[in-house]
Design a protein around this motif. Structure first.
Motif, short mmCIF file in Angstrom:
data_model
loop_
_atom_site.label_atom_id
_atom_site.label_comp_id
_atom_site.label_asym_id
_atom_site.label_seq_id
_atom_site.Cartn_x
_atom_site.Cartn_y
_atom_site.Cartn_z
N LEU A 118 -18.13 67.83 22.90
CA LEU A 118 -18.50 70.10 23.49
C LEU A 118 -17.63 69.32 24.76
O LEU A 118 -16.49 70.32 24.93
CB LEU A 118 -20.19 69.79 23.49
CG LEU A 118 -19.70 70.98 24.56
CD1 LEU A 118 -19.11 71.99 23.66
CD2 LEU A 118 -21.63 71.38 24.70
N GLN A 119 -17.31 67.92 25.62
CA GLN A 119 -17.16 68.49 26.71
C GLN A 119 -15.18 67.97 26.76
O GLN A 119 -14.71 69.07 27.68
CB GLN A 119 -17.47 66.61 28.03
CG GLN A 119 -18.99 67.76 28.00
CD GLN A 119 -19.82 66.29 28.71
OE1 GLN A 119 -19.03 65.03 29.46
NE2 GLN A 119 -20.53 65.84 29.34
N ALA A 120 -15.07 67.33 26.27
CA ALA A 120 -13.70 67.00 25.67
C ALA A 120 -13.14 68.81 25.10
O ALA A 120 -12.12 69.74 25.42
CB ALA A 120 -13.36 66.31 24.48
N ALA A 121 -13.76 69.42 24.43
CA ALA A 121 -13.62 70.97 23.96
C ALA A 121 -13.27 71.42 25.16
O ALA A 121 -12.03 72.47 24.61
CB ALA A 121 -14.51 71.16 22.69
N GLN A 122 -14.60 71.88 25.38
CA GLN A 122 -14.54 72.44 26.89
C GLN A 122 -13.30 72.12 27.57
O GLN A 122 -12.40 73.18 28.46
CB GLN A 122 -15.73 71.98 27.87
CG GLN A 122 -16.73 72.84 26.91
CD GLN A 122 -18.28 72.50 27.53
OE1 GLN A 122 -18.15 72.04 29.02
NE2 GLN A 122 -19.48 73.39 26.89
N ALA A 123 -12.88 70.57 28.38
CA ALA A 123 -11.98 70.51 29.30
C ALA A 123 -10.46 71.13 28.48
O ALA A 123 -9.30 71.64 29.16
CB ALA A 123 -11.65 69.16 29.69
N ARG A 124 -10.53 70.89 26.80
CA ARG A 124 -9.20 71.33 26.51
C ARG A 124 -8.92 72.76 26.66
O ARG A 124 -7.98 73.56 26.64
CB ARG A 124 -8.84 71.28 24.89
CG ARG A 124 -8.70 69.64 25.22
CD ARG A 124 -7.93 69.13 23.20
NE ARG A 124 -9.08 69.67 22.23
CZ ARG A 124 -10.37 68.17 21.79
NH1 ARG A 124 -10.45 67.31 22.87
NH2 ARG A 124 -11.47 68.88 21.46
N LEU A 125 -9.80 73.86 26.68
CA LEU A 125 -9.90 75.15 27.00
C LEU A 125 -9.65 75.38 28.09
O LEU A 125 -9.02 76.04 28.24
CB LEU A 125 -11.36 76.11 26.46
CG LEU A 125 -10.86 77.39 26.66
CD1 LEU A 125 -10.58 77.66 25.47
CD2 LEU A 125 -12.74 77.26 26.51
N GLN A 126 -10.32 74.72 29.16
CA GLN A 126 -10.07 75.27 30.83
C GLN A 126 -8.22 75.05 30.45
O GLN A 126 -7.54 75.45 31.36
CB GLN A 126 -10.31 74.14 31.79
CG GLN A 126 -12.03 74.39 31.42
CD GLN A 126 -13.24 74.15 32.58
OE1 GLN A 126 -12.60 72.94 33.11
NE2 GLN A 126 -13.79 73.88 32.73
N ALA A 127 -7.65 73.83 30.53
CA ALA A 127 -6.68 73.23 30.15
C ALA A 127 -5.14 74.45 29.37
O ALA A 127 -4.29 75.05 30.13
CB ALA A 127 -6.24 72.01 30.06
#
Length: 380
Positions: free
Chosen positions: A89-98
């Motif tokens: 989930l944290q990795a997916a949220q980081a990709r969303l922000q990027a």
């Protein structure tokens, strides 16, 4: 009378006239339609799959529910699984922000390019800059607009990954929805058609198992594997004619020529070097109305060069003589050897640049009996 009886009889020959007419230098090869992009929708976590009602060919809208998952009858969820879900989930949220940051940057670049284009257009109207400079700004604006659309698609994909990761975490920590409701609903990432259904029936599924494949017919393209000696004659943007699909000829253009080839063994057992060439359909065509789908066979003609008034003869009339191309021309009933300068060649017809005039008669398939000055008997 004795001399007349003993003289050699004329050699029978096949003939053709030198004519001037339309000439098309093209390459025709068989191709297959394919989709530029497809989406394989798989199971995000292990669970129990409910029956998939969608069938191949069904249309789905972006965000629609494709299939539903329930917890496995005997789930084995532990601390490690939960930690992995939280990390995903944290990795997916980081990709969303990027992805969102890339979208904002692309929008800013596009707005700047739009303003620059408008300013250059005003200067062009006042004859202060050239048309080439205006077209350069227009191309830059179009390229940045395409980058903005790509960034927007990346944001949607990243948002879908975040939702899937949250659902996975909810299952990992033991959260359940209301009674008689599935724990996880998998939604369609894009609007399109169901191309393949890998699983239809209920049962246990493992994480990553594919269920459906989605695609959009608007992204339909054609892949043609050309001989490398033909591929080097092409360039992006070259016009093509698409036939052999079951309807009227369609127009298209070359979009991409692969930089690497591969070896294919022909039906005669000959190793051939082939190069993949991607062709786009021209204009906005309703692929659904035409009935064309992915994996359909078509014939593609690459129009390399064409002209209306070209002098031409059958290729069979040409032969090599002292390092040059030559033909036999019939003059007063006799074969006359003449050197010619050839141009382009298309199948059984060749272009003649110099050495012949329209209407002359040449000998096709000249054999060993045909030589300079020999009497010949043309076919009727």
């Amino acid at each position: 009378m004795l001399a007349w009886a003993l003289r050699p009889s004329p050699v029978p020959v096949n003939t053709a006239h030198v004519r001037v007419g339309p000439f098309v230098d093209s390459v025709v090869e068989e191709g297959r339609t394919q989709l530029r992009e497809t989406w394989n929708v798989s199971v995000p976590i292990a669970g129990y799959l409910q029956r998939v009602d969608l069938e191949v060919g069904d249309s789905v809208e972006e965000g629609a529910v494709l299939f539903q998952l329930e917890p496995s009858p005997a789930p084995a969820l532990d601390v490690r699984t939960r930690q992995q879900a939280e990390d995903n989930l944290q990795a997916a949220q980081a990709r969303l922000q990027a992805a969102q940051a890339n979208l904002e940057t692309a929008r800013a670049d596009r707005r700047f390019a739009e303003a620059e284009y408008q300013r250059y257009r005003q200067l062009h109207q006042r004859n202060l800059i050239s048309t080439a400079e205006l077209e350069q700004r227009q191309n830059q604006r179009d390229r940045l607009r395409a980058l903005e659309n790509s960034a927007a698609s990346g944001v949607e994909v990243a948002r879908f990954e975040v939702e899937s990761a949250r659902a996975l975490l909810a299952v990992a920590i033991g959260q359940r929805s209301e009674a008689d409701q599935p724990v996880l609903q998998v939604h369609a990432p894009v609007s399109g058609l169901v191309l393949t259904r890998y699983r239809c029936c209920e049962g246990s599924v493992s994480a990553g198992e594919p269920i459906l494949e989605l695609g959009r017919l608007a992204d339909l393209e054609i892949q043609v594997d050309l001989l490398s000696m033909d591929a080097v004659r092409l360039h992006p943007g070259l016009d093509v004619v698409i036939t052999g699909w079951g309807g009227e000829p369609l127009a298209g253009s070359v979009r991409r020529i692969a930089p690497a080839g591969f070896t294919r063994t022909s039906a005669l057992g000959v190793d051939e070097q082939r190069v993949p060439v991607i062709v786009d359909f021209a204009g906005e065509l309703d692929r659904g109305e035409l009935g064309i789908g992915s994996g359909y066979r078509v014939d593609v003609e690459f129009v390399i060069w064409e002209a209306e008034e070209v002098m031409q003869i059958p290729t069979s009339a040409l032969f090599r003589h002292r390092g040059e191309w030559a033909v036999f021309v019939i003059e007063e009933g006799r074969a006359s050897l003449r050197s010619v300068e050839t141009g382009r060649r298309q199948g059984l017809v060749s272009q003649i640049v110099a050495g012949l005039t329209e209407g002359e008669v040449v000998i096709t398939h000249p054999g060993e009996r045909v030589s300079e000055g020999i009497r010949v008997a043309p076919d009727e």
